[in-house]
Design an enzyme around this catalytic site. Sequence first.
Site, PDB file in Angstrom:
ATOM      1  N   ASP A 170       0.817  -1.217   0.000  1.00 26.70           N
ATOM      2  CA  ASP A 170       0.000   0.000   0.000  1.00 26.70           C
ATOM      3  C   ASP A 170       0.852   1.269   0.000  1.00 26.70           C
ATOM      4  O   ASP A 170       0.316   2.370  -0.023  1.00 26.70           O
ATOM      5  CB  ASP A 170      -0.929  -0.011   1.218  1.00 26.70           C
TER       6      ASP A 170
ATOM      7  N   SER B 142      -7.026   5.336  -0.307  1.00 30.85           N
ATOM      8  CA  SER B 142      -7.318   4.017  -0.870  1.00 30.85           C
ATOM      9  C   SER B 142      -8.803   3.688  -0.710  1.00 30.85           C
ATOM     10  O   SER B 142      -9.401   3.977   0.330  1.00 30.85           O
ATOM     11  CB  SER B 142      -6.483   2.942  -0.167  1.00 30.85           C
TER      12      SER B 142
ATOM     13  N   GLN C  67      -5.262  -2.053  -6.924  1.00 34.21           N
ATOM     14  CA  GLN C  67      -5.810  -1.112  -5.944  1.00 34.21           C
ATOM     15  C   GLN C  67      -6.432   0.067  -6.669  1.00 34.21           C
ATOM     16  O   GLN C  67      -5.908   0.544  -7.680  1.00 34.21           O
ATOM     17  CB  GLN C  67      -4.710  -0.595  -5.012  1.00 34.21           C
TER      18      GLN C  67
END
Length: 291
Positions: A207, A232, A282
Amino acid sequence: MNEALTDLLDLLDLEQIEENIFRGTSRTSLVPRVFGGQVAAQALVAAGRTVPADRLPHSLHSYFLRTGDSGAPIVYTVDQIRDGRSFTTRRVVAVQHGQPIFHLSASFQTYEEGLEHQVPMPPAPDPESLPTAAEALPPYRETFRDPGTVERLLEARGAVDLRYATTPPWGSVGEPREPHSQVWFRTQGKLADDPLLHTCLATYVSDMTLLDAVLLAHGRGGWAVGDVVGASLDHAMWFHRPFRADEWLLYDQVSPSAHGGRGLGQARIYTQDGRLAITVIQEGVVRVPRA
């Protein structure tokens, strides 16, 4: 092993407060909110604690629902969805202040023999030939809108040796370029021989940089540079082959699309000897002020 990695391992060692219920704490980050990779890694730890040791994660799918508070504990509740002959499925909800902030579904599998192929590893420079974060960040200090950002970035990434194989986003502010980025990473020290731990640490790192590729096409320079606001939305990973998070892994990242205030990142993570270990996708909110 440095102090930052020791602290991170402590964060991943969740406290079990009841059957299928675990509690985690947070670490200092660049912003007051909880780092998304930390929540995802802790949720995967919680799920893994309820699964037999011979079953390892092969995929996870997750949603970030609310901003996490780094000053409060996070409670992880595990729902044991299914235990089959080969696969195990778990659902985890992370809760703070009485509200869900994160949702994860993870599937685990016993080892099986099967068909074998993979996309080849792309060319990349030797990680040992690249500057460390401590060497690469300071020259760009004036690029960041807050002079203290460099120090906080170094602190936030202190547990991980992360080296850019391509020009970092803050190195090309105002210069749109191909939305492709490569970084090598490994933990700052050796880890125990626990496959679940290595998987959770790779989840944590995944991430850190993926949505940077979205900004490269627009010359925006990174989340701590300029006027971009982002977060996110969801995160998915598929774990294909064994790997160690304390050995060099190449994170090859690309953004195929940005539209409607959202940006998509796709990536493959390879071991140094060329084995495709992980696929990551993502999507995040990417907003800039209207003119």
